[in-house]
Scaffold this motif. Structure first.
Motif, PDB file in Angstrom:
ATOM      1  N   ASP A 166      -8.099 -17.102  18.281  1.00  0.00           N
ATOM      2  CA  ASP A 166      -7.929 -15.659  18.142  1.00  0.00           C
ATOM      3  C   ASP A 166      -8.778 -14.916  19.179  1.00  0.00           C
ATOM      4  OD1 ASP A 166      -7.756 -12.995  17.347  1.00  0.00           O
ATOM      5  OD2 ASP A 166      -7.738 -13.504  15.214  1.00  0.00           O
ATOM      6  N   LYS A 168      -9.694 -12.007  19.193  1.00  0.00           N
ATOM      7  CA  LYS A 168     -10.559 -11.028  18.541  1.00  0.00           C
ATOM      8  C   LYS A 168     -11.705 -11.697  17.778  1.00  0.00           C
ATOM      9  CE  LYS A 168      -7.233  -9.320  16.060  1.00  0.00           C
ATOM     10  NZ  LYS A 168      -6.198 -10.306  16.483  1.00  0.00           N
ATOM     11  N   LYS A 169     -11.872 -13.007  17.962  1.00  0.00           N
ATOM     12  CA  LYS A 169     -12.855 -13.743  17.158  1.00  0.00           C
ATOM     13  C   LYS A 169     -14.289 -13.302  17.419  1.00  0.00           C
ATOM     14  CE  LYS A 169     -13.204 -17.576  20.483  1.00  0.00           C
ATOM     15  NZ  LYS A 169     -12.361 -16.949  21.521  1.00  0.00           N
ATOM     16  N   GLY A 170     -14.572 -12.801  18.605  1.00  0.00           N
ATOM     17  CA  GLY A 170     -15.925 -12.360  18.924  1.00  0.00           C
ATOM     18  C   GLY A 170     -16.924 -13.501  18.884  1.00  0.00           C
ATOM     19  N   ILE A 240      -2.501 -12.020  15.325  1.00  0.00           N
ATOM     20  CA  ILE A 240      -2.808 -11.881  16.744  1.00  0.00           C
ATOM     21  C   ILE A 240      -1.849 -10.878  17.365  1.00  0.00           C
ATOM     22  CG2 ILE A 240      -2.857 -13.045  18.983  1.00  0.00           C
ATOM     23  CD1 ILE A 240      -3.868 -15.520  17.669  1.00  0.00           C
ATOM     24  N   SER A 241      -2.397  -9.947  18.099  1.00  0.00           N
ATOM     25  CA  SER A 241      -1.573  -8.908  18.705  1.00  0.00           C
ATOM     26  C   SER A 241      -0.819  -9.472  19.895  1.00  0.00           C
ATOM     27  CB  SER A 241      -2.467  -7.745  19.164  1.00  0.00           C
ATOM     28  OG  SER A 241      -3.308  -8.168  20.223  1.00  0.00           O
ATOM     29  N   THR A 243      -1.451  -9.034  22.876  1.00  0.00           N
ATOM     30  CA  THR A 243      -2.391  -9.449  23.919  1.00  0.00           C
ATOM     31  C   THR A 243      -2.770 -10.880  23.670  1.00  0.00           C
ATOM     32  OG1 THR A 243      -3.292  -7.221  24.083  1.00  0.00           O
ATOM     33  CG2 THR A 243      -4.618  -9.015  25.004  1.00  0.00           C
TER      34      THR A 243
END
Length: 252
Positions: A166, A168-170, A240-241, A243
């Motif tokens: 992901d 966006k997982k950061g 997930i988007s 992107t």
């Protein structure tokens, strides 16, 4: 939509390129490390307890060995190949559009060879002890095992997506190997007493080749691949988007 991201890839970039071969070599060694530790723990427990690997203590020992082994294997492979260590993870990544078909097939070959070599080394190192193939426990049908493998592998690949794929997982990505190892250990505690708790066709393939035991072997391919593919579709579609971010791979 994940299906739009699926790609075959270019042969010269995904198979013969030095970076691709380096990633495949990493998968080979990571899988060898993991299978040697996991399968070896079962053989050691059998030796110490007179074939007691199917006892409650044996299942706990297998869960710990596989959790620790996978944590290390994913950690050492993450920056080179993404640390898949599992054809079902690779398939889930492919279904979600995060790896090409050709690169995925290259990973599969490396993972299967790593498992076979690990089991051969175990057989040599132990003086010919059997590397037991995965099998169903008494009273467990192939369909019971099939469902177990689908659900357990879904949980594993879903965890891989959430912590390692992901975009966006950061900062949670830094604990991905721990989370992935933990879910495998937990799933073995849940399903190990029923069908061995494979979740990984490579883990099942090596012992089957070395012992030449193929009874119900299809379960350990079909279940994990379906579970991994479903996890890839679900996570990509819902969380997930548009992107997209590729799995960590070696820079070209």
């Amino acid at each position: 939509m994940p299906i739009r991201e699926i790609s075959v890839g270019r042969y010269e970039q995904e198979v013969t390129h030095p970076g691709a071969l380096k990633a495949a070599l990493a998968e080979f060694f990571c899988t060898l490390i993991f299978v040697f530790a996991g399968e070896g723990s079962g053989m050691a427990f059998n030796k110490l307890t007179d074939d007691g690997s199917s006892t409650p203590a044996g299942v706990v020992a297998a869960a710990l060995a596989h959790a620790f082994g996978l944590f290390v294997a994913v950690s050492v492979g993450a920056n080179i190949s993404g640390g898949h260590v599992n054809p079902a993870v690779t398939f889930g990544a492919f279904i979600g559009g995060n790896i090409t078909l050709l690169r995925g097939l290259l990973y599969w070959v490396a993972q299967l060879l790593g498992s076979v070599v690990a089991c051969l080394l175990l057989k040599i190192a132990t003086g010919g002890m059997t590397t037991s193939a995965f099998s169903l426990s008494s009273g467990v049908t192939v369909w019971n095992a099939f469902v177990f493998e689908i659900v357990m592998t879904f949980g594993l690949v879903y965890t891989v997506y959430a912590t390692a794929i992901d975009p966006k997982k950061g900062s949670i990505g830094t604990i991905a190997p721990i989370a992935i190892g933990f879910i495998v250990g937990a799933n073995i505690l849940a399903g190990g007493a029923f069908d061995g708790g494979s979740m990984n066709p490579a883990v099942s393939f090596g012992p089957a080749v070395v012992s030449w035991t193929w009874t119900n072997h299809w379960v350990y391919w079909a279940g994990p691949l379906i579970g991994g593919g479903l996890a890839g579709l679900v996570y990509e579609f819902f969380f997930i988007s548009s992107t997209h971010e590729q799995l960590p791979t070696v820079d070209y």
